[in-house]
Design a protein around this motif. Structure first.
Motif, mmCIF file in Angstrom:
data_model
loop_
_atom_site.group_PDB
_atom_site.id
_atom_site.type_symbol
_atom_site.label_atom_id
_atom_site.label_comp_id
_atom_site.label_asym_id
_atom_site.label_seq_id
_atom_site.Cartn_x
_atom_site.Cartn_y
_atom_site.Cartn_z
ATOM 1 N N THR A 113 0.836 -1.197 0.000
ATOM 2 C CA THR A 113 0.000 0.000 0.000
ATOM 3 C C THR A 113 0.869 1.245 0.000
ATOM 4 O O THR A 113 1.808 1.352 0.790
ATOM 5 N N HIS A 114 0.560 2.184 -0.875
ATOM 6 C CA HIS A 114 1.321 3.424 -0.980
ATOM 7 C C HIS A 114 0.356 4.602 -0.876
ATOM 8 O O HIS A 114 -0.680 4.629 -1.536
ATOM 9 N N ILE A 115 0.707 5.562 -0.024
ATOM 10 C CA ILE A 115 -0.185 6.662 0.334
ATOM 11 C C ILE A 115 0.546 7.992 0.163
ATOM 12 O O ILE A 115 1.716 8.114 0.531
ATOM 13 N N ALA A 116 -0.149 8.969 -0.387
ATOM 14 C CA ALA A 116 0.408 10.319 -0.510
ATOM 15 C C ALA A 116 -0.690 11.334 -0.246
ATOM 16 O O ALA A 116 -1.867 11.107 -0.583
ATOM 17 N N HIS A 117 -0.311 12.445 0.345
ATOM 18 C CA HIS A 117 -1.280 13.516 0.594
ATOM 19 C C HIS A 117 -1.380 14.405 -0.643
ATOM 20 O O HIS A 117 -0.366 14.795 -1.229
ATOM 21 N N LEU A 118 -2.593 14.705 -1.023
ATOM 22 C CA LEU A 118 -2.827 15.547 -2.196
ATOM 23 C C LEU A 118 -4.117 16.325 -1.969
ATOM 24 O O LEU A 118 -5.166 15.735 -1.693
ATOM 25 N N SER A 119 -4.027 17.633 -2.099
ATOM 26 C CA SER A 119 -5.231 18.443 -1.908
ATOM 27 C C SER A 119 -6.154 18.298 -3.110
ATOM 28 O O SER A 119 -5.717 18.102 -4.240
ATOM 29 N N ALA A 120 -7.458 18.379 -2.830
ATOM 30 C CA ALA A 120 -8.482 18.334 -3.876
ATOM 31 C C ALA A 120 -9.314 19.604 -3.768
ATOM 32 O O ALA A 120 -10.330 19.645 -3.059
#
Length: 534
Positions: free
Chosen positions: A466-473
């Motif tokens: 599992t790979h997770i990144a923060h990204l604004s929407a």
């Protein structure tokens, strides 16, 4: 170019030379191939892979007379990392590749590690002529049994071609650059033209010191030291820095706001575990690269800039001689954590999809934007695109797309209603038990790629799931572009502001796509899919 801790048998073999080492490599290769049946279902359609044997770092890609050349670290005798040569492939569109003969071969006394190629159009080196300028390949030599250099010494050497890259000659005065004292960790030359100083700039690394060294030359043969780049910040004991690149880019397309980007490959301890690629945005004054403000000492790795938030991009390198177009990058689609155990045969290793670069301000921060090349977009247009009506999905609802394929280009935009989470499943089996899940949590801003049920995952305990990144929407809107191949998923989110690259090994027949919404309603728009884009 490098060793992983999973290649001990071949590292041991390197203590021997000549016939004994060659025989051992062939035995290991034969054993590996005997254990691994052919896996054509995982042969990539959109990404370069050699017909057989081991490949890692791409080396010295360039464009000349309408043809792209790609070199790469290659063991022509085995399925695992071993005596390194430069393999060679050519293409006119960066998608369909023709494998050429080995370009620069290793010998019992010298391995040929990673590097770069430049087109010496002015014949500054004097190795060609004004009417027939040479191509110069800068690469790391690793010496064995050489009385002038202790075993394992790494230094920078030069090979040159006078026939467009078909054949290469070793420069008689190699190596052209060594450290004093000599080092076993001095490698990966990358060379770029610096017009303001009318000179060439070389970046190299002392890998185990996490140190980039910069040099200058006007003739491409003699190099003078400029400075070191070793910023405070995210560094760990045992971490290696490799494949340094220095690239000029204008911020937000403004020629009056020039920046430089320093890209380094990191192994281990990358953002997704194992090996990965980090970058720094800053200024270069012809002598020294100075990064913009860095996160405070001790910050989490996620506070730094990463080229890719997936597990399977490393050793990224720029295409040379492409003119004034946006820089083009290509990387190795693998991870040193498990590269030697990948379940593919008779090849092991492949390249990422080439992308073009821009530098834009995202959430107040200069950010590398990566998007597939125009030649890829043209392929998709020629292939044909299926457009689907917008979809509203309520809580725990899914919609299976009425289109199947193991090679897909998928574009969709998510608009939050009141959902907690929404996303897409690709390479899904008919019964829904297998699939790679890309999801966005609107409450946390986390984008996740989950390959825990993607198919074959048990070939290595270090195959991270599992790979997770923060990204604004902004305004609850997120755009996704997925390039799905037979053994990979490449995700470009929000117009390329975030990239995730992951290998997957699904079972036959896992060719479905579905959308889903959890914890509330999501509106999906711009659903465009191209199937079997080859």
């Amino acid at each position: 170019m490098k060793r992983s801790d999973q290649t001990v048998p071949l590292d041991t073999a390197r203590r021997y030379h000549g016939l004994a080492a060659a025989c051992l490599v062939l035995i290991l290769s034969s054993h590996a191939q005997a254990q691994d049946p052919a896996t054509p279902q995982w042969r990539p359609a959109l990404h370069f892979s050699p017909a057989e044997h081991w490949m890692n770092d791409p080396n010295g890609p360039f464009l000349l007379d309408g043809t792209y050349h790609l070199f790469y670290q290659y063991n022509p005798a085995g399925m695992v990392w071993g005596p390194m040569s430069w393999g060679h492939a050519t293409s006119t569109d960066l998608l369909h590749w023709h494998e050429e003969s080995v370009a620069i071969s290793s010998s019992p006394n010298e391995d040929i590690f990673s590097g770069t190629v430049v087109y010496d159009s002015r014949n500054s080196s004097g190795l060609g002529s004004a009417s027939a300028p040479p191509l110069l390949a800068f690469h790391t030599s690793v010496f064995h049994g050489n009385p002038a250099h202790p075993d394992g010494t790494q230094a920078q050497s030069l090979s040159y071609s006078l026939d467009g890259g078909a054949h290469w000659r070793s420069y008689e005065q190699n190596p052209i650059l060594t450290l004093e004292p000599e080092s076993r960790q001095f490698r990966d030359p990358s060379v770029v033209w610096y017009p303001q100083g009318q000179c060439w700039i070389m970046t190299t690394v002392v890998a185990d010191a996490q140190l980039v060294k910069l040099y200058r030359s006007t003739d491409l043969l003699h190099w003078s030291f400029l400075s070191d780049f070793q910023p405070s910040g995210y560094r760990k004991p045992g971490m290696l820095w490799e494949m340094p690149l220095l690239i000029p880019l204008s911020l937000d397309g403004n020629p009056h706001d020039p920046r430089w980007v320093m890209i380094v490959s990191v192994n281990p301890w990358s953002i997704a575990g194992g090996s990965g690629v980090q970058y720094f945005v800053g200024r270069f004054d012809g002598t020294r690269f100075t990064p913009d403000a860095l996160p405070p000492e001790g910050s989490d790795p996620s506070a730094y800039d990463w080229l890719d938030h997936g597990a399977d991009q490393y050793a990224t390198i720029r295409f040379a001689n492409t003119g004034t177009e946006a820089p083009l990058l290509i990387g190795w689609m693998s991870n040193w954590d498990y590269a030697s155990t990948l379940p593919t045969a008779p090849w092991r290793g492949q390249a990422t999809l080439p992308v073009q670069l821009a530098l834009k301000t995202v959430d107040g921060h200069p950010t590398l934007i990566q998007t597939p090349t125009p030649t890829y977009e043209e392929l998709i247009r020629r292939q044909g695109i299926a457009a689907f009506a917008d979809r509203d999905l309520g809580s725990s609802q899914t919609w299976r797309v009425p289109l199947v394929g193991d090679v897909l280009d998928i574009r969709v935009t998510l608009h939050r209603g009141d959902a907690v989470r929404a996303g897409i499943v690709v390479r899904q089996s008919p019964d829904g038990r297998t699939g790679t899940v890309i999801s966005y949590d609107f409450t946390t801003g986390n984008l996740t790629l989950d390959r825990s049920h993607s198919g074959e995952v048990a070939f290595s305990p270090r195959f991270s799931l599992t790979h997770i990144a923060h990204l604004s929407a902004p305004d609850g809107v997120l755009s996704l572009h997925l390039v799905v191949d037979r053994n990979s998923v490449e995700l470009f989110a929000n117009g390329g502001a975030l990239r995730m690259t992951d290998l997957v090994f699904p079972p036959a027949g896992s060719d479905r796509v579905s959308l889903f919404s959890d914890g509330g309603r999501t509106h999906f728009t711009g659903i465009r899919i191209s199937a079997s884009a080859r």
